[in-house]
Design a protein around this motif. Structure first.
Motif, PDB file in Angstrom:
ATOM      1  N   TYR A 176      -1.597   2.913 -18.950  1.00  0.00           N
ATOM      2  CA  TYR A 176      -0.186   2.302 -18.413  1.00  0.00           C
ATOM      3  C   TYR A 176      -0.881   1.028 -17.820  1.00  0.00           C
ATOM      4  O   TYR A 176      -1.931   0.996 -17.268  1.00  0.00           O
ATOM      5  N   SER A 177       0.000  -0.081 -17.999  1.00  0.00           N
ATOM      6  CA  SER A 177      -0.457  -1.481 -17.388  1.00  0.00           C
ATOM      7  C   SER A 177      -0.099  -1.202 -15.790  1.00  0.00           C
ATOM      8  O   SER A 177       0.521  -0.473 -15.302  1.00  0.00           O
ATOM      9  N   ASP A 178      -0.630  -2.295 -15.213  1.00  0.00           N
ATOM     10  CA  ASP A 178      -0.375  -2.341 -13.598  1.00  0.00           C
ATOM     11  C   ASP A 178       1.279  -2.583 -13.514  1.00  0.00           C
ATOM     12  O   ASP A 178       1.672  -2.133 -12.612  1.00  0.00           O
ATOM     13  N   ARG A 179       1.785  -3.276 -14.290  1.00  0.00           N
ATOM     14  CA  ARG A 179       3.165  -3.723 -14.194  1.00  0.00           C
ATOM     15  C   ARG A 179       4.176  -2.327 -14.415  1.00  0.00           C
ATOM     16  O   ARG A 179       5.026  -1.873 -13.454  1.00  0.00           O
ATOM     17  N   GLN A 180       3.840  -1.453 -15.290  1.00  0.00           N
ATOM     18  CA  GLN A 180       4.463  -0.180 -15.555  1.00  0.00           C
ATOM     19  C   GLN A 180       4.060   0.761 -14.388  1.00  0.00           C
ATOM     20  O   GLN A 180       5.119   1.442 -13.763  1.00  0.00           O
ATOM     21  N   LEU A 181       3.028   0.799 -13.732  1.00  0.00           N
ATOM     22  CA  LEU A 181       2.587   1.689 -12.669  1.00  0.00           C
ATOM     23  C   LEU A 181       3.476   1.010 -11.378  1.00  0.00           C
ATOM     24  O   LEU A 181       3.762   1.944 -10.532  1.00  0.00           O
ATOM     25  N   SER A 182       3.200  -0.090 -11.176  1.00  0.00           N
ATOM     26  CA  SER A 182       4.053  -0.777  -9.999  1.00  0.00           C
ATOM     27  C   SER A 182       5.452  -0.439 -10.034  1.00  0.00           C
ATOM     28  O   SER A 182       6.152  -0.329  -8.814  1.00  0.00           O
ATOM     29  N   ARG A 183       5.997  -0.578 -11.260  1.00  0.00           N
ATOM     30  CA  ARG A 183       7.501  -0.138 -11.485  1.00  0.00           C
ATOM     31  C   ARG A 183       8.001   1.294 -10.927  1.00  0.00           C
ATOM     32  O   ARG A 183       8.880   1.418 -10.411  1.00  0.00           O
ATOM     33  N   VAL A 184       6.862   2.217 -11.381  1.00  0.00           N
ATOM     34  CA  VAL A 184       7.399   3.665 -10.867  1.00  0.00           C
ATOM     35  C   VAL A 184       7.087   3.974  -9.397  1.00  0.00           C
ATOM     36  O   VAL A 184       7.790   4.315  -8.655  1.00  0.00           O
ATOM     37  N   LEU A 185       5.832   2.848  -9.164  1.00  0.00           N
ATOM     38  CA  LEU A 185       5.388   2.987  -7.338  1.00  0.00           C
ATOM     39  C   LEU A 185       6.748   2.471  -6.650  1.00  0.00           C
ATOM     40  O   LEU A 185       6.807   3.111  -5.495  1.00  0.00           O
ATOM     41  N   GLY A 186       7.329   1.504  -6.860  1.00  0.00           N
ATOM     42  CA  GLY A 186       8.378   0.949  -6.338  1.00  0.00           C
ATOM     43  C   GLY A 186       8.397   0.510  -5.136  1.00  0.00           C
ATOM     44  O   GLY A 186       8.944   0.392  -4.274  1.00  0.00           O
ATOM     45  N   ILE A 187       6.825  -0.242  -4.594  1.00  0.00           N
ATOM     46  CA  ILE A 187       6.280  -0.666  -3.531  1.00  0.00           C
ATOM     47  C   ILE A 187       5.831  -2.173  -3.579  1.00  0.00           C
ATOM     48  O   ILE A 187       4.973  -2.142  -4.523  1.00  0.00           O
ATOM     49  N   LYS A 188       6.332  -2.957  -3.006  1.00  0.00           N
ATOM     50  CA  LYS A 188       5.859  -4.364  -3.097  1.00  0.00           C
ATOM     51  C   LYS A 188       5.108  -4.865  -1.837  1.00  0.00           C
ATOM     52  O   LYS A 188       5.253  -4.320  -0.559  1.00  0.00           O
ATOM     53  N   LYS A 189       4.384  -6.060  -1.973  1.00  0.00           N
ATOM     54  CA  LYS A 189       3.661  -6.538  -0.951  1.00  0.00           C
ATOM     55  C   LYS A 189       4.689  -7.219   0.051  1.00  0.00           C
ATOM     56  O   LYS A 189       5.634  -7.716  -0.606  1.00  0.00           O
ATOM     57  N   GLY A 190       4.367  -7.030   1.233  1.00  0.00           N
ATOM     58  CA  GLY A 190       5.252  -7.401   2.311  1.00  0.00           C
ATOM     59  C   GLY A 190       6.109  -6.323   2.774  1.00  0.00           C
ATOM     60  O   GLY A 190       7.021  -6.345   3.876  1.00  0.00           O
ATOM     61  N   ASP A 191       6.467  -5.217   2.002  1.00  0.00           N
ATOM     62  CA  ASP A 191       7.128  -4.064   2.430  1.00  0.00           C
ATOM     63  C   ASP A 191       6.728  -3.547   3.563  1.00  0.00           C
ATOM     64  O   ASP A 191       5.512  -3.367   4.011  1.00  0.00           O
ATOM     65  N   THR A 192       7.695  -2.929   4.654  1.00  0.00           N
ATOM     66  CA  THR A 192       7.209  -2.191   5.672  1.00  0.00           C
ATOM     67  C   THR A 192       6.390  -1.240   5.274  1.00  0.00           C
ATOM     68  O   THR A 192       6.812  -0.418   4.392  1.00  0.00           O
ATOM     69  N   TYR A 193       5.192  -0.829   5.859  1.00  0.00           N
ATOM     70  CA  TYR A 193       4.430   0.343   5.560  1.00  0.00           C
ATOM     71  C   TYR A 193       5.181   1.746   5.683  1.00  0.00           C
ATOM     72  O   TYR A 193       5.845   1.850   6.969  1.00  0.00           O
TER      73      TYR A 193
END
Length: 864
Positions: A295-312
């Motif tokens: 899976y590409s980074d984009r596909q994994l990021s979509r499932v992870l659902g966490i973005k830079k700047g989000d509250t830990y």
């Protein structure tokens, strides 16, 4: 000279124990001298055989022995290890300077003769005695008493009785040799409740938020009924972990509990003081994926659902990597649902810059995995092919965790196995070869039911014989060896029901094959039925006479096909059915219909769409939904007829109130009305639309909410023909409609008498059935036991519904309301049994003022 090697000396040097003092002279262990054993005598025995003890010591006459020495110490250790004795002493005397004679003096521990347990409910005593091993013949030891005391104190502390006191006393029992009776007194006291929960050090999260995070540790409140206030140590420790998780969800990664203190307010109340250190608030920084090729980074990021700047949020990160739910949308399932069983995913904090944490999610994908062997175990009755055709896992197929979960559901929906015990076992994983085996372990549950009952009703005895086999085998019908007691195992269903009394008879036969042809999931249904109702009249003495020359009957046959489809998803089933019903009247006048002689015919086509995604089995679903919409249609005969239906309808409406006022008198008006309605309804024409939806939601653990909504509408193609007198909706009561003569739908609405919410026809003043109905219900269910032998659950419900004479009067918010509680018992041999106690808040359709009040409903064989 006779000397004592008692425990006082031997254990001083060897075992560091103390006991009685020496009776002759002290002997040093270092001064051990060799002798020849001249003999051994065992004294003090009460219940044991002397020779048995001698043999156990291993000493034999004539052997060399050193006193003091290792031989004696080892024997004492062995005897103490038995925990059978309270005292062990060796005595010796020497003859001729080289021959020694030993005396082993032991005192046996008393044996338990009986136990009296006070302060415990009678139903709990046997379980406690089994758990503590307090049984007759058990040797009474200090450890037995201490373990029993600790067990009881811990048992009740876990239930919130922190001040539990246990006293254990023994007394000599003269009825046996060296026996003692035991009395165990348990004083649980009152449950200790939490008066206050005091938080210290929290500035960012309020006391209210922190208290809510404690799932099982709650302070005392008058209005809290569901989750009582009690202190249980294990639950409290788990809740402290949840408290830290609450901080982690809000960005406070370094939060910790500094201290927690229990403050005793009084004997029944405590305060909890919890001091926290919150630390700084953090945010997610860069999240890089390492090792991913599938899976590409984009596909994994979509499932992870966490973005830079989000509250830990550490809890969210953990759930998006690997959630506890088997069907969760997380990264682990993303890989495992696509063949990568041996993958591993680990989030690593690689740096923390000021308030920002950067992550590296390291992925080891492993080798793509394929299924090697698929086996089933425990199906003693059901044939393998019935099971394998429901499985979504096949040898050679790529491993997919979601297919295993779906296979569990499909097997549970069959009803042949205990859904709570369907266990898939992943075996022989081979990361190098990329293969794995799956074994499905099943527990057969009863799939046959028998109904045999008798009762008194309608002026006479009513007998019922019903046989239902949901795992039948038609192909073995003529094989005598297959009757155990009937041919079983092919997944077919066969039901035969006979019911008779002096005034009516009911016969029905149903057969269903879920895989017509054995290749595809196409269900075939065949249904035959015959119902007869005879005329009755009362004599002067109150006795009911039955006249079999007068009657009403329905003969019906139905053929159906149902096929699973893949769109919109593969939970959908499309159904088709053709049916024919013949309604025959022979001098039968009851006021239910306008004609007492003649016949009506109905040729129907039924189209239905169902979607069933229930989880957890048919008896006690825990999730998912089940909805069904059906349309039952007849041909529009009036479009091809030259009859003046408008004139027929007008004349019928004109004659109906007249004939109804005349009663059962044989008048010209009655005969004319029979002719008019007989012509109108010679071939019935109508359409009938029904919808039913059930949704199941697990609220907490085993507490399940069932939400239900229903709607039904009976319409006509031609207003001049009018609405048919059959197929109508009768609402109210237990919902059981085993004996219905006119194809009616009997709709359950608890808290009201059976069919009492059916509207009154304005022309005749009688209940002829509604043309429209709707119903809503909420039901909380909790299982008491879900064993294969009997599944029992309790429920509480809120319901509302009503029936209406026509669509113009229909108001979905004009409902009759009720609430109550109930109990359901499912036993394989008898099906579903139950009882409901419902309170109706509104009047029924009879016009009697005031609420319906309390009603009791018995449930037999109702749908789940």
């Amino acid at each position: 000279m006779k000397m004592s090697l008692s425990l006082g000396l031997l254990f001083t040097f060897l075992l560091n124990f103390t006991t009685t003092t020496l009776t002759a002279q002290e002997v040093s262990y270092d001064d051990g001298k060799k002798y020849i054993l001249g003999g051994l005598e065992v004294t003090g025995l009460q219940s044991y055989n002397e020779q048995t003890v001698k043999t156990y010591t291993g000493l034999r006459e004539g052997q060399p022995i050193t006193i003091p020495g290792d031989e004696i110490s080892e024997i004492i250790k062995k005897l103490w290890g038995l925990e059978l004795f309270t005292s062990i002493d060796f005595y010796y005397h020497v003859e001729d300077n080289d021959k020694v004679f030993l005396e082993l003096r032991i005192f046996e521990r008393p044996t338990l003769s009986k136990v009296t347990l006070n302060g415990v409910k009678k139903g709990k005593i046997d379980g406690i005695l089994e758990d503590t091993d307090l049984k007759k013949g058990k040797k009474i030891t200090e450890s037995l008493i201490a373990n029993t005391k600790n067990y009881l104190q811990n048992k009740y502390k876990k239930q919130g009785f922190l001040n539990t006191k246990v006293n254990i006393a023994t007394a000599k029992d003269t009825t046996g040799t060296n026996t003692q009776s035991m009395v165990v007194n348990v004083d649980k006291g009152d449950k200790v409740k939490i008066k206050h929960i005091i938080f210290e050090g929290n500035e960012e999260l309020s006391d209210k938020k922190l208290a809510k995070a404690l799932k099982k540790t709650k302070k005392k409140k008058i209005y809290r009924f569901w989750k009582k206030s009690k202190y249980i140590e294990d639950d409290y420790e788990n809740d402290l972990t949840l408290l830290i998780d609450k901080y982690a969800e809000n960005g406070y990664r370094d939060a910790r509990v500094v201290s927690d203190t229990i403050i005793e307010v009084d004997d029944n109340n405590i305060d909890l003081k919890i001091a926290v250190e919150e630390g700084d608030k953090y945010y997610f920084g860069d999240i890089d994926f390492v090792g991913n090729t599938v899976y590409s980074d984009r596909q994994l990021s979509r499932v992870l659902g966490i973005k830079k700047g989000d509250t830990y949020n550490g809890v969210l990160m953990r759930e998006r990597i690997a959630d506890e739910k088997p069907d969760a949308q997380d990264l682990t399932n993303l890989y495992q649902n696509n063949g990568y069983l041996f993958s591993s995913i680990n989030p690593i904090e690689i740096s923390a810059e000021n308030d920002t944490i950067n992550f590296e999610i390291r992925i080891i994908e492993g080798k793509e995995t394929f299924l090697d062997h698929i086996t089933v175990h425990g199906n003693d009755k059901t044939n393998d092919h019935v099971i394998f055709r429901e499985l979504r896992t096949r040898p050679g197929q790529r491993y997919d965790k979601s297919n295993i979960i779906r296979s569990i559901r499909e097997l549970g929906q069959l009803g042949f196995f205990d859904a709570e015990q369907i266990v898939p076992d992943v075996q022989n994983p081979d990361p190098n070869a990329g293969t794995v085996d799956i074994a499905y372990n099943l527990v057969e549950s009863g799939s046959s039911q028998i109904e045999l009952q008798g009762g008194y009703g309608g002026g006479g005895f009513i007998g019922t014989l019903g046989l239902s086999f949901s795992n039948f085998s038609m192909q073995n019908l003529f094989k005598g060896e297959a009757y155990k007691p009937v041919p079983m195992g092919d997944g077919q269903s066969f039901a035969l029901r006979l019911q008779a009394s002096r005034s009516f008879r009911v016969y029905s036969l149903n057969f269903s094959e879920p895989w017509l042809g054995g290749k595809k999931p196409v269900r075939f249904n065949l249904s035959l039925s015959r119902t007869q109702q005879f005329g009755t009249s009362y004599t002067n003495t109150g006795r009911i006479d039955v006249d079999k020359d007068r009657g009403f009957s329905i003969t019906g046959v139905s053929l159906g096909l149902a096929k699973k489809v893949l769109w919109p998803d593969d939970y959908f089933v499309v159904q088709h059915a053709l049916g024919y019903q013949l309604y025959e009247f022979n001098n039968y006048y009851t006021g239910l219909f306008n004609f007492g002689n003649g016949a009506s015919n109905a040729l129907t086509y039924t189209f239905g769409i169902t979607r069933n995604s229930q989880l957890g089995g048919r008896i006690f679903p825990r999730g998912g939904s089940n909805f069904e919409i059906t349309a039952k249609l007849t041909p529009p005969y009036s479009l091809f007829s030259n009859k003046d239906f408008e004139a027929l309808r007008d004349r019928s409406e004109e004659l109906t109130p007249v004939v109804f006022a005349q009663g059962n008198a044989d008048t010209a008006e009655r005969r004319e009305l029979e002719a008019v309605d007989g012509e109108r309804f010679n071939w019935l024409e109508y359409y009938k639309i029904k919808f039913k939806g059930d949704w199941y939601t697990t609220l907490v653990k085993d507490l399940v909410l069932r939400s239900n909504t229903e709607f039904g509408f009976l319409g006509n193609y031609n207003n001049d023909v009018g609405d048919v007198p059959f197929e109508r909706f009768f609402v109210g009561g237990d919902g059981l409609g085993n004996f219905t003569l006119d194809g009616r739908d009997v709709v359950q609405l608890r808290g009201y008498e059976n069919q009492s919410l059916t509207p009154v026809d304005p022309l005749t003043g009688r209940q002829e059935g509604g043309l429209v109905y709707n119903k809503f219900s909420l039901e909380l269910r909790y299982p008491l036991t879900l064993k294969p032998s009997a599944s029992i659950y309790g429920l509480a419900f809120l319901e509302g519904g009503n029936a209406f004479n026509n669509f113009q009067d229909f108001n979905p918010f004009q409902i009759k309301r009720s609430a109550g509680v109930g109990l359901r018992i499912f036993m394989p041999a008898f099906g579903l049994l139950g009882i409901d106690f419902g309170y109706g808040f509104d009047p029924d359709a009879s016009g009697t003022p005031g609420p319906s009040g309390w009603q009791t409903h018995f449930i037999i064989g109702q749908q789940f």
